[in-house]
Design an enzyme around this catalytic site. Sequence first.
Site, PDB file in Angstrom:
ATOM      1  N   LYS A  47       0.810  -1.192   0.000  1.00 17.14           N
ATOM      2  CA  LYS A  47       0.000   0.000   0.000  1.00 17.14           C
ATOM      3  C   LYS A  47       0.852   1.254   0.000  1.00 17.14           C
ATOM      4  O   LYS A  47       0.413   2.328  -0.387  1.00 17.14           O
ATOM      5  CB  LYS A  47      -0.907   0.039   1.243  1.00 17.14           C
ATOM      6  CG  LYS A  47      -1.931  -1.035   1.330  1.00 17.14           C
ATOM      7  CD  LYS A  47      -2.713  -0.880   2.639  1.00 17.14           C
ATOM      8  CE  LYS A  47      -3.655  -2.051   2.817  1.00 17.14           C
ATOM      9  NZ  LYS A  47      -4.267  -2.027   4.154  1.00 17.14           N
ATOM     10  N   GLY A  48       2.086   1.117   0.455  1.00 21.97           N
ATOM     11  CA  GLY A  48       2.939   2.274   0.673  1.00 21.97           C
ATOM     12  C   GLY A  48       3.189   3.150  -0.532  1.00 21.97           C
ATOM     13  O   GLY A  48       3.340   4.359  -0.407  1.00 21.97           O
ATOM     14  N   GLU A 103       8.290   2.249  -5.845  1.00 18.93           N
ATOM     15  CA  GLU A 103       8.301   1.924  -4.417  1.00 18.93           C
ATOM     16  C   GLU A 103       8.338   3.187  -3.581  1.00 18.93           C
ATOM     17  O   GLU A 103       8.887   4.203  -4.000  1.00 18.93           O
ATOM     18  CB  GLU A 103       9.544   1.095  -4.070  1.00 18.93           C
ATOM     19  CG  GLU A 103       9.331  -0.397  -4.099  1.00 18.93           C
ATOM     20  CD  GLU A 103       8.575  -0.918  -2.903  1.00 18.93           C
ATOM     21  OE1 GLU A 103       7.810  -0.167  -2.259  1.00 18.93           O
ATOM     22  OE2 GLU A 103       8.733  -2.102  -2.601  1.00 18.93           O
ATOM     23  N   ASP A 107      14.102  -0.682   2.244  1.00 19.93           N
ATOM     24  CA  ASP A 107      14.637  -0.846   3.592  1.00 19.93           C
ATOM     25  C   ASP A 107      15.747  -1.898   3.535  1.00 19.93           C
ATOM     26  O   ASP A 107      16.872  -1.584   3.183  1.00 19.93           O
ATOM     27  CB  ASP A 107      13.500  -1.256   4.524  1.00 19.93           C
ATOM     28  CG  ASP A 107      13.773  -0.982   5.985  1.00 19.93           C
ATOM     29  OD1 ASP A 107      14.949  -0.937   6.376  1.00 19.93           O
ATOM     30  OD2 ASP A 107      12.806  -0.823   6.749  1.00 19.93           O
ATOM     31  N   LYS A 135      17.085   3.351   2.492  1.00 18.63           N
ATOM     32  CA  LYS A 135      17.845   3.330   3.744  1.00 18.63           C
ATOM     33  C   LYS A 135      19.109   2.500   3.526  1.00 18.63           C
ATOM     34  O   LYS A 135      19.127   1.301   3.795  1.00 18.63           O
ATOM     35  CB  LYS A 135      17.029   2.687   4.868  1.00 18.63           C
ATOM     36  CG  LYS A 135      15.818   3.462   5.308  1.00 18.63           C
ATOM     37  CD  LYS A 135      15.144   2.710   6.456  1.00 18.63           C
ATOM     38  CE  LYS A 135      13.907   3.404   6.943  1.00 18.63           C
ATOM     39  NZ  LYS A 135      13.265   2.637   8.037  1.00 18.63           N
ATOM     40  N   VAL A 157      10.281   5.548   9.695  1.00 19.99           N
ATOM     41  CA  VAL A 157       9.640   6.731   9.138  1.00 19.99           C
ATOM     42  C   VAL A 157       8.206   6.438   8.701  1.00 19.99           C
ATOM     43  O   VAL A 157       7.863   5.308   8.361  1.00 19.99           O
ATOM     44  CB  VAL A 157      10.445   7.318   7.954  1.00 19.99           C
ATOM     45  CG1 VAL A 157      11.792   7.843   8.430  1.00 19.99           C
ATOM     46  CG2 VAL A 157      10.623   6.293   6.845  1.00 19.99           C
ATOM     47  N   ASP A 163       3.406   3.806   6.681  1.00 16.05           N
ATOM     48  CA  ASP A 163       2.528   3.757   7.846  1.00 16.05           C
ATOM     49  C   ASP A 163       3.175   3.074   9.036  1.00 16.05           C
ATOM     50  O   ASP A 163       4.199   2.407   8.922  1.00 16.05           O
ATOM     51  CB  ASP A 163       1.254   2.995   7.498  1.00 16.05           C
ATOM     52  CG  ASP A 163       1.484   1.488   7.452  1.00 16.05           C
ATOM     53  OD1 ASP A 163       0.846   0.762   8.233  1.00 16.05           O
ATOM     54  OD2 ASP A 163       2.314   1.026   6.631  1.00 16.05           O
TER      55      ASP A 163
END
Length: 184
Positions: A47-48, A103, A107, A135, A157, A163
């Site tokens: 969902k990001g 995206e 991460d 990151k 974050v 989220d």
Amino acid sequence: MSFQYDMSDFSEVLVSENAIGRKLDEMSAAIRADYEGKDLLLVGVLKGAVMVMADLARRMPPSVQMDWMAVSSYGSGTKSSGVVRILKDLDADLTGRHVLIVEDIIDTGVTLSWLLGNLRSRGAASVEIAALLRKPAAAVVDVPVRYIGFDIPPDFVVGYGLDFAENYRTLPFVAVLKPEVYER
């Protein structure tokens, strides 16, 4: 219309709304130039990536198509589990198409590395990645990213699609969530 946010859950705003807009302008210009005359399919990772995908797609020619995929390696925590599951697969056939995975954040790289391999195996002409955030200090797998917005520290974050427990996605900026919020 402007909304006032309660900033008490955040230790700092890492990337402002204006900075995100400027970076998406830069990224979209490069993408348009690189894919001019090619059959480009943007694949958003739910969902990001919803916010990034929507704002990036609005900067693309109308011939660019979009599709969505949902994969997960998180569960409900703040760290990747390392096990990737497909929650929603693509509707589009990738055969012969140029695919750009969109995206929100990279991460550990585990999920994205798996996704790259999966989509490449479907006969796409090319598969590349555009990510708003990365990151580097959290990377477990080195993933080649063609278009990158911002490198950020390994903090947890939220905002602009990101989220914690389905909260904070609608923030127009990216902020560091205070540990006391997610350690409750």
